[in-house]
Design a protein around this motif. Structure first.
Motif, mmCIF file in Angstrom:
data_model
loop_
_atom_site.group_PDB
_atom_site.id
_atom_site.type_symbol
_atom_site.label_atom_id
_atom_site.label_comp_id
_atom_site.label_asym_id
_atom_site.label_seq_id
_atom_site.Cartn_x
_atom_site.Cartn_y
_atom_site.Cartn_z
ATOM 1 N N LYS A 122 0.843 -1.211 0.000
ATOM 2 C CA LYS A 122 0.000 0.000 0.000
ATOM 3 C C LYS A 122 0.870 1.250 0.000
ATOM 4 O O LYS A 122 0.583 2.218 -0.709
ATOM 5 C CB LYS A 122 -0.894 0.005 1.241
ATOM 6 N N LEU A 123 1.927 1.218 0.798
ATOM 7 C CA LEU A 123 2.808 2.391 0.876
ATOM 8 C C LEU A 123 3.431 2.686 -0.492
ATOM 9 O O LEU A 123 3.480 3.845 -0.920
ATOM 10 C CB LEU A 123 3.895 2.146 1.933
ATOM 11 N N LEU A 124 3.878 1.632 -1.178
ATOM 12 C CA LEU A 124 4.481 1.856 -2.492
ATOM 13 C C LEU A 124 3.462 2.424 -3.474
ATOM 14 O O LEU A 124 3.772 3.255 -4.313
ATOM 15 C CB LEU A 124 5.088 0.556 -3.038
ATOM 16 N N TRP A 125 2.230 1.968 -3.346
ATOM 17 C CA TRP A 125 1.178 2.512 -4.203
ATOM 18 C C TRP A 125 0.952 4.000 -3.868
ATOM 19 O O TRP A 125 0.847 4.842 -4.753
ATOM 20 C CB TRP A 125 -0.118 1.725 -4.028
ATOM 21 N N MET A 126 0.928 4.305 -2.575
ATOM 22 C CA MET A 126 0.701 5.696 -2.139
ATOM 23 C C MET A 126 1.835 6.622 -2.577
ATOM 24 O O MET A 126 1.646 7.822 -2.718
ATOM 25 C CB MET A 126 0.586 5.750 -0.620
ATOM 26 N N GLN A 127 2.997 6.020 -2.749
ATOM 27 C CA GLN A 127 4.172 6.820 -3.125
ATOM 28 C C GLN A 127 3.973 7.524 -4.475
ATOM 29 O O GLN A 127 4.608 8.528 -4.758
ATOM 30 C CB GLN A 127 5.415 5.911 -3.180
ATOM 31 N N GLU A 128 3.082 6.986 -5.284
ATOM 32 C CA GLU A 128 2.830 7.572 -6.597
ATOM 33 C C GLU A 128 1.773 8.686 -6.562
ATOM 34 O O GLU A 128 1.513 9.329 -7.575
ATOM 35 C CB GLU A 128 2.358 6.476 -7.584
ATOM 36 N N LEU A 129 1.139 8.892 -5.409
ATOM 37 C CA LEU A 129 0.070 9.901 -5.333
ATOM 38 C C LEU A 129 0.666 11.305 -5.160
ATOM 39 O O LEU A 129 1.710 11.456 -4.519
ATOM 40 C CB LEU A 129 -0.838 9.613 -4.115
ATOM 41 N N PRO A 130 -0.005 12.325 -5.694
ATOM 42 C CA PRO A 130 0.497 13.700 -5.519
ATOM 43 C C PRO A 130 0.625 14.070 -4.026
ATOM 44 O O PRO A 130 1.550 14.780 -3.634
ATOM 45 C CB PRO A 130 -0.576 14.565 -6.184
ATOM 46 N N SER A 131 -0.288 13.552 -3.200
ATOM 47 C CA SER A 131 -0.278 13.897 -1.774
ATOM 48 C C SER A 131 0.982 13.398 -1.065
ATOM 49 O O SER A 131 1.326 13.874 0.012
ATOM 50 C CB SER A 131 -1.514 13.311 -1.089
ATOM 51 N N PHE A 132 1.672 12.440 -1.688
ATOM 52 C CA PHE A 132 2.851 11.866 -1.038
ATOM 53 C C PHE A 132 3.926 12.929 -0.806
ATOM 54 O O PHE A 132 4.729 12.832 0.118
ATOM 55 C CB PHE A 132 3.414 10.708 -1.879
ATOM 56 N N LEU A 133 3.913 13.967 -1.658
ATOM 57 C CA LEU A 133 4.918 15.034 -1.532
ATOM 58 C C LEU A 133 4.842 15.712 -0.158
ATOM 59 O O LEU A 133 5.833 16.230 0.349
ATOM 60 C CB LEU A 133 4.702 16.083 -2.634
ATOM 61 N N ASN A 134 3.647 15.713 0.441
ATOM 62 C CA ASN A 134 3.480 16.369 1.756
ATOM 63 C C ASN A 134 3.635 15.389 2.920
ATOM 64 O O ASN A 134 3.517 15.771 4.075
ATOM 65 C CB ASN A 134 2.089 17.002 1.858
ATOM 66 N N ALA A 135 3.863 14.100 2.589
ATOM 67 C CA ALA A 135 3.890 13.083 3.650
ATOM 68 C C ALA A 135 5.251 13.033 4.332
ATOM 69 O O ALA A 135 6.286 13.050 3.661
ATOM 70 C CB ALA A 135 3.557 11.727 3.046
ATOM 71 N N ARG A 136 5.238 12.958 5.647
ATOM 72 C CA ARG A 136 6.485 12.800 6.408
ATOM 73 C C ARG A 136 6.501 11.511 7.215
ATOM 74 O O ARG A 136 7.541 11.001 7.568
ATOM 75 C CB ARG A 136 6.684 13.987 7.371
#
Ligand code: ADP
Length: 429
Positions: A122-136
């Protein structure tokens, strides 16, 4: 009087249980959410505050420790302040399938992360989302809810972290995972039940909890349900007779076998090993109502073996204890008498359960000594008597089956999952 609070975030709602030092339940709370919930962050937050608010005030002041369990592999990404940057991905969300090819090139063959619903996929999938740029931070559901209580970001436990790829034996993230260089903070992982921090002063004041109430590292819902049963010694097992048949056996040895879908969770110095078959109550439900099950069961003589040789399934395929995706349901011949048919079904399931425990033991698990039973079929004494004939060990009803209760025991420190000296040395290398 010192009390402990266990909070369970399950699939259909949240529950809370407050226990005393003898393990007695002094208060229980419940919060349901709507099936079609869209805003999970809002829903979970409301549920958490609702449960705290439902605890009678006299008990709130006596609660010394709190633990939370969440559904396994339900994860979310947050910013530096702990605010979610996107919607969480729930336990059963299969979108991680898109990342499996990449993952299979990095993770060891047959690793538990190699599943579309694992936290890492799931994390790898989320890594492709635009929102990932704000994730810490990547957090599991229980981690984030714990954060709301103690305010420390980036903390998890080794039950939740298993499907993220954390090495629960060495107590570290494996090198292959580090090599992924995911640009955010993976949680720091603690043994479940270890104190993480005090309840935030503003929450303690708002709800009337005492100062210095401790929030401890949490766990997952299915492990919490196991802890609730009271099983704690090697050889003790819990069979869950729910929609499916789930076996869990406590052992001194770790068993992993991808072929049969068997993996082990760490429980202190022990391992909780298990497997799940597609047989179970869903097959019974297909043919009979709950009332019919009670009435027909009363007409079965459990001391007599049924002549029917069934493998009860609703559709082809099983994984444990027989790994065969094409395995055909065996439900014939069907006798005229319904109780004879049910007898065959219950007996078939008892044989599958027996075979399952045999497989776990053949793979190295400790010999079975006791079985606690949970789930909708647990109260069926006819079934218990049939199982007894096959399994040949004492079968008892689980003392308690609520995940919230198991989590309260964890908070109370009744389940010793502290690291051994040897483990501490490993992590300090
Ligand atoms: P889950 O949470 O896995 O959906 P439950 O633990 O609630 O399942 O159990 C529900 C199952 O228990 C149903 O499939 C139902 O057929 C079965 N069940 C209910 N009553 C009985 C009974 N008296 N004997 C055997 N099975 C039963």
């Amino acid at each position: 009087m010192t009390l402990s609070l266990g909070i369970d975030f399950g699939t259909s709602g949240a529950r809370g249980v407050v226990i005393d030092q003898q393990g007695g339940i002094v208060s229980a709370m419940r919060h349901h959410w709507h099936v079609g919930t869209i805003d999970w962050v809002k829903c979970w937050t409301e549920a958490l505050w609702s449960l705290l608010g439902q605890i009678p005030r006299v008990f709130r002041q006596e609660i010394g420790t709190i633990a939370i369990n969440g559904t396994s592999s339900t994860i979310l990404l947050t910013d530096d302040s702990g605010k979610p940057v996107d919607a969480p991905l729930l336990y059963n969300d299969g979108r991680g399938a898109m990342a499996l090819e990449r993952l299979s090139q990095i993770a060891p063959a047959n690793h538990t992360v190699l599943s579309a619903t694992s936290s890492l996929a799931k994390l790898l999938w989320m890594q492709e989302l635009p929102s990932f740029l704000n994730a810490r931070y990547l957090l599991h559901q229980a981690d984030w809810l714990g954060f709301l209580l103690h305010g420390r970001l980036g903390i998890s436990d080794y039950h939740n972290a298993l499907k993220l790829g954390y090495d629960v034996e060495k107590l570290q993230y494996p090198e292959w995972l580090e090599r992924l260089q995911i640009p955010l903070n993976l949680p720091q992982v603690f043994p479940p039940g270890i104190p993480i921090g005090e309840l935030l002063p503003q929450i303690a004041a708002e709800f009337g909890f005492k100062a210095h109430c401790l929030v401890v590292a949490g766990t997952t819902d299915s492990i919490a349900a196991f802890l609730a049963s009271g099983a704690k010694f090697p050889g003790e097992a819990v069979t869950s007779l729910g929609s499916t048949l789930v076996l869990k056996l406590l052992s001194r040895h770790r068993i992993e076998n991808a072929r049969y879908g068997i993996y082990s969770h760490r429980l202190g110095d022990l391992w909780l090993t298990g497997g799940a078959s597609n047989t179970g109550g869903a097959v019974l439900k297909h043919f009979f109502s709950d009332l019919e099950l009670v009435q027909l069961s009363a007409d079965i003589d459990p001391t007599q073996a049924s002549v029917l040789d069934y493998y009860p399934l609703l559709k082809p395929g099983d994984r444990f204890p027989i790994n065969d995706p094409q395995l055909l349901p065996k439900l014939e011949p069907r006798p005229d008498q319904n109780q004879e048919f049910l007898h065959g079904l219950l007996e078939g399931m008892a044989r599958i359960e027996t075979k399952g425990y045999e497989l776990l033991q053949n793979l190295g698990a400790d010999p079975l000594t006791h079985i606690y039973t949970a789930g909708g079929g647990a109260a069926n004494s006819t079934w218990t008597a049939i199982r007894q004939r096959y399994l040949k060990v004492p079968i008892v009803l689980s003392k308690n089956t609520e995940a919230a209760y198991g989590t309260a025991l964890l908070a109370m420190g009744k389940i010793n999952l502290e690291r051994t000296t040897e483990d501490t040395e490993n992590t300090e290398e």
